[in-house]
Design a protein around this motif. Structure first.
Motif, PDB file in Angstrom:
ATOM      1  N   THR A 148     -72.068  37.543   1.419  1.00 22.77           N
ATOM      2  CA  THR A 148     -73.044  37.244   0.370  1.00 22.77           C
ATOM      3  C   THR A 148     -74.333  36.689   0.962  1.00 22.77           C
ATOM      4  O   THR A 148     -75.443  37.113   0.603  1.00 22.77           O
ATOM      5  CB  THR A 148     -72.458  36.240  -0.638  1.00 22.77           C
ATOM      6  OG1 THR A 148     -71.270  36.783  -1.221  1.00 22.77           O
ATOM      7  CG2 THR A 148     -73.461  35.943  -1.748  1.00 22.77           C
ATOM      8  N   VAL A 149     -74.200  35.749   1.899  1.00 29.63           N
ATOM      9  CA  VAL A 149     -75.379  35.163   2.546  1.00 29.63           C
ATOM     10  C   VAL A 149     -76.129  36.227   3.332  1.00 29.63           C
ATOM     11  O   VAL A 149     -77.371  36.276   3.317  1.00 29.63           O
ATOM     12  CB  VAL A 149     -74.957  33.998   3.458  1.00 29.63           C
ATOM     13  CG1 VAL A 149     -76.146  33.507   4.289  1.00 29.63           C
ATOM     14  CG2 VAL A 149     -74.388  32.853   2.635  1.00 29.63           C
ATOM     15  N   VAL A 180     -61.994  32.568   2.335  1.00 22.04           N
ATOM     16  CA  VAL A 180     -63.108  31.738   1.872  1.00 22.04           C
ATOM     17  C   VAL A 180     -64.413  32.136   2.552  1.00 22.04           C
ATOM     18  O   VAL A 180     -65.460  32.266   1.908  1.00 22.04           O
ATOM     19  CB  VAL A 180     -62.806  30.245   2.120  1.00 22.04           C
ATOM     20  CG1 VAL A 180     -64.037  29.391   1.811  1.00 22.04           C
ATOM     21  CG2 VAL A 180     -61.620  29.791   1.283  1.00 22.04           C
ATOM     22  N   LEU A 181     -64.357  32.357   3.868  1.00 23.38           N
ATOM     23  CA  LEU A 181     -65.580  32.548   4.637  1.00 23.38           C
ATOM     24  C   LEU A 181     -66.114  33.983   4.586  1.00 23.38           C
ATOM     25  O   LEU A 181     -67.336  34.168   4.600  1.00 23.38           O
ATOM     26  CB  LEU A 181     -65.336  32.161   6.103  1.00 23.38           C
ATOM     27  CG  LEU A 181     -65.110  30.665   6.356  1.00 23.38           C
ATOM     28  CD1 LEU A 181     -64.829  30.413   7.821  1.00 23.38           C
ATOM     29  CD2 LEU A 181     -66.321  29.859   5.907  1.00 23.38           C
ATOM     30  N   VAL A 182     -65.242  34.978   4.539  1.00 23.71           N
ATOM     31  CA  VAL A 182     -65.719  36.371   4.566  1.00 23.71           C
ATOM     32  C   VAL A 182     -66.608  36.689   3.366  1.00 23.71           C
ATOM     33  O   VAL A 182     -67.726  37.192   3.536  1.00 23.71           O
ATOM     34  CB  VAL A 182     -64.536  37.352   4.670  1.00 23.71           C
ATOM     35  CG1 VAL A 182     -64.992  38.786   4.417  1.00 23.71           C
ATOM     36  CG2 VAL A 182     -63.896  37.255   6.047  1.00 23.71           C
ATOM     37  N   TYR A 184     -53.162  29.230   7.145  1.00 27.50           N
ATOM     38  CA  TYR A 184     -54.450  28.547   7.173  1.00 27.50           C
ATOM     39  C   TYR A 184     -55.565  29.490   7.625  1.00 27.50           C
ATOM     40  O   TYR A 184     -56.685  29.478   7.088  1.00 27.50           O
ATOM     41  CB  TYR A 184     -54.401  27.340   8.113  1.00 27.50           C
ATOM     42  CG  TYR A 184     -53.473  26.237   7.666  1.00 27.50           C
ATOM     43  CD1 TYR A 184     -53.161  26.068   6.315  1.00 27.50           C
ATOM     44  CD2 TYR A 184     -52.905  25.362   8.580  1.00 27.50           C
ATOM     45  CE1 TYR A 184     -52.304  25.064   5.894  1.00 27.50           C
ATOM     46  CE2 TYR A 184     -52.054  24.350   8.173  1.00 27.50           C
ATOM     47  CZ  TYR A 184     -51.753  24.205   6.820  1.00 27.50           C
ATOM     48  OH  TYR A 184     -50.917  23.213   6.411  1.00 27.50           O
ATOM     49  N   PHE A 185     -55.255  30.312   8.635  1.00 27.58           N
ATOM     50  CA  PHE A 185     -56.242  31.248   9.152  1.00 27.58           C
ATOM     51  C   PHE A 185     -56.634  32.264   8.088  1.00 27.58           C
ATOM     52  O   PHE A 185     -57.819  32.562   7.890  1.00 27.58           O
ATOM     53  CB  PHE A 185     -55.677  31.959  10.385  1.00 27.58           C
ATOM     54  CG  PHE A 185     -56.651  32.898  11.043  1.00 27.58           C
ATOM     55  CD1 PHE A 185     -57.658  32.418  11.851  1.00 27.58           C
ATOM     56  CD2 PHE A 185     -56.560  34.269  10.834  1.00 27.58           C
ATOM     57  CE1 PHE A 185     -58.559  33.272  12.467  1.00 27.58           C
ATOM     58  CE2 PHE A 185     -57.460  35.131  11.420  1.00 27.58           C
ATOM     59  CZ  PHE A 185     -58.456  34.632  12.244  1.00 27.58           C
TER      60      PHE A 185
END
Length: 206
Positions: free
Chosen positions: A18-19, A11-13, A4-5
């Motif tokens: 990008t943001v 997903v988040l990296v 899960y980690f």
């Protein structure tokens, strides 16, 4: 828990990076608001800063400059401006160098970064991806025996830094991949490999 980690990181990296890149880019483009008179700036009109408004202004300035530069009057103005800059010793060398590089990189007729190559670097037996930038010129070409090409070897994961090399044409291999695919391959440190392109075989009758 571990899976899960890792899934959360996957997903988040990319999303976070990008943001961050977009926010940094927009922040830099927002500096164009400093060109406006103080009373026209968002802080005076709306009482607070408006993120992204400078980015829109920057795009409009670029578009307007390109629109003006394509007509006869605009070309004459640019020619006059370049002649003026050409009379300033230090500015002349800097401007001409930057203009030649930008014309080569962004012009449709330029050949820079049009082909992805496979070269041996930094030693024999070690292979990396490079980009064709042209052919050696000036006095350098007088000291090179045979056919040579100029290549740019980018670093990973930041391809904006790298090494400029002049290599024998026989030592470079042209790759069947686009420049975008090659850049993704470099930035991902070899994780995102371009798809293998297989030749199309057609049945023919004699």
């Amino acid at each position: 828990m571990k899976s899960y980690f890792i899934t959360g990181l996957l997903v988040l990296v990319p999303l976070t990076i990008t943001v961050w890149v977009l926010s940094t880019l927009i922040g830099l483009m927002d500096q164009s608001l400093l060109l406006l008179p103080h009373q026209w700036r968002p802080i005076e009109q709306f009482g607070r800063e408006v993120p992204g408004l400078g980015a829109i202004l920057t795009l409009l300035i670029i578009f307007g400059t390109g629109l003006i530069a394509t007509n006869f009057f605009g070309k004459q103005v640019i020619l006059l401006w370049e002649n003026l800059l050409g009379r300033v010793p230090v500015v002349k060398s800097i401007y001409n160098s930057v203009k030649q590089v930008s014309d080569t990189l962004f012009s449709d007729s330029g050949n820079a970064f049009r082909k992805a190559l496979l070269v041996q670097y930094p030693r024999q037996g070690s292979w990396t991806i490079a980009f064709l930038t042209g052919q050696p010129g000036g006095d350098v070409a007088n000291h090179l025996q045979g056919e040579y090409v100029s290549v740019y070897v980018p670093t990973t994961p930041n391809p904006t830094s790298g090494f400029f090399l002049m290599m024998p044409t026989a030592d470079v291999i042209e790759l069947d991949m686009s420049v975008d695919e090659a850049l993704k391959y470099i930035i991902s440190m070899g994780v995102v490999a371009p798809p293998v392109k297989t030749p199309i075989i057609t049945n023919s009758t004699i």
